[in-house]
Design an enzyme around this catalytic site. Structure first.
Site, PDB file in Angstrom:
ATOM      1  CB  SER A 255       0.870 -22.882   1.969  1.00 54.60           C
ATOM      2  OG  SER A 255       1.493 -24.114   2.287  1.00 54.60           O
TER       3      SER A 255
ATOM      4  CE1 TYR B 118       0.179 -21.560   7.107  1.00 55.31           C
ATOM      5  CE2 TYR B 118       0.613 -23.649   6.009  1.00 55.31           C
ATOM      6  CZ  TYR B 118       0.889 -22.311   6.187  1.00 55.31           C
ATOM      7  OH  TYR B 118       1.876 -21.721   5.423  1.00 55.31           O
TER       8      TYR B 118
END
Length: 264
Positions: A140, A153
């Site tokens: 990400s 995350y």
């Protein structure tokens, strides 16, 4: 670009980026192994792929990372070998760290990190024996920068970068490549499924996610990065990409800007 005769295993293939990538790679003549927890959804994607007979299904739950060696054996047996592992499965988060139960941090790390590297370790001996292999990892943009509401995350994605950079260096002589794919906002259900502080799903789409890159377009760019064996690629909007470079070259300015992001 083509993937003729390439055997590619995709995790998290039942929706979002994984689903779009499966269809894209099938259109480019790849043989596919599709994995997720949702066997029925995978069957529908198999039917949607060009040449469904060249697509096999191997159910997988990354939280059960102690079972991944057995799953890897089943995946290899599907076509006799694997050329590329696309480690794509994962789960996101939408909660302030002060409101996030430690059990949620643990679950995110178990899925996004331990499950991911557990599968890599399960398939690595196969790549070493073949003296060839390619790990493709969906990380990400927040694997490069931390942002509000995504502390766990971001930590899980940062960890993947450290692990796979080390793997790439250790197994260069085994002809094993690593491609780290860093998405920005992509129009998928990732924000709907994201865990909140108590572990329940958010069950709503973020505005930024809804306005993100279409999944099929993202998959086209991801397929090109895989084909070219890019080491690291940012597939994102201009603002997300700018954040990565600002963090690198102007960290103090970046810190000022990132803390102004709304956390409500």
């Amino acid at each position: 670009m083509h993937f003729t005769d390439k055997i590619i295993w995709i995790t998290g293939a039942s929706s979002g980026i994984g689903k779009a990538l499966a269809i894209e790679l099938a259109n480019n003549n790849a043989f596919l192994i599709l994995s997720s927890r949702k066997k029925q959804d995978l069957a529908q994607i198999q039917k949607a792929c060009k040449n469904p007979d060249n697509v096999k299904i191997v159910p997988l739950d990354l939280e059960k990372y102690d079972k991944l060696e057995e799953v890897a054996k089943l995946a290899i047996a599907a076509f006799g070998r694997i050329d590329i592992l696309v480690n794509n499965a994962g789960i996101s988060q939408r909660s302030l760290l002060k409101d996030t139960n430690i059990a949620v941090d643990k679950r995110i790390m178990e899925i996004n990190y331990l499950g991911n590297i557990g599968l890599a370790k399960a398939i690595l001996p196969h790549f070493i024996t073949n003296k060839k292999g390619h790990f493709v990892v969906t990380t990400s943009i927040v694997g490069k920068i931390g942002t509000p509401l995504r502390s766990s995350y971001a930590a899980s994605k940062h960890a993947l970068h450290g692990f796979y950079d080390s793997l790439r260096a250790e197994h260069y002589k085994d002809n094993i490549a690593v491609t780290l794919v860093c998405p920005g906002f992509v129009n998928t259900n990732i924000s709907k499924n994201a865990l909140t502080g108590d572990g329940s799903p958010q069950n709503k789409m973020d505005t930024a996610t809804a306005n993100g890159l279409p999944a099929n377009y993202f998959a086209q760019l991801m397929a090109k990065a895989i084909y070219k064996e890019k080491e690291e690629v940012y597939i994102a909007g201009a603002k997300e990409k700018l954040g990565v470079y600002m963090k690198r070259w102007f960290p103090k300015v970046f810190s000022i800007l990132i803390r102004k992001i709304s956390v409500t």
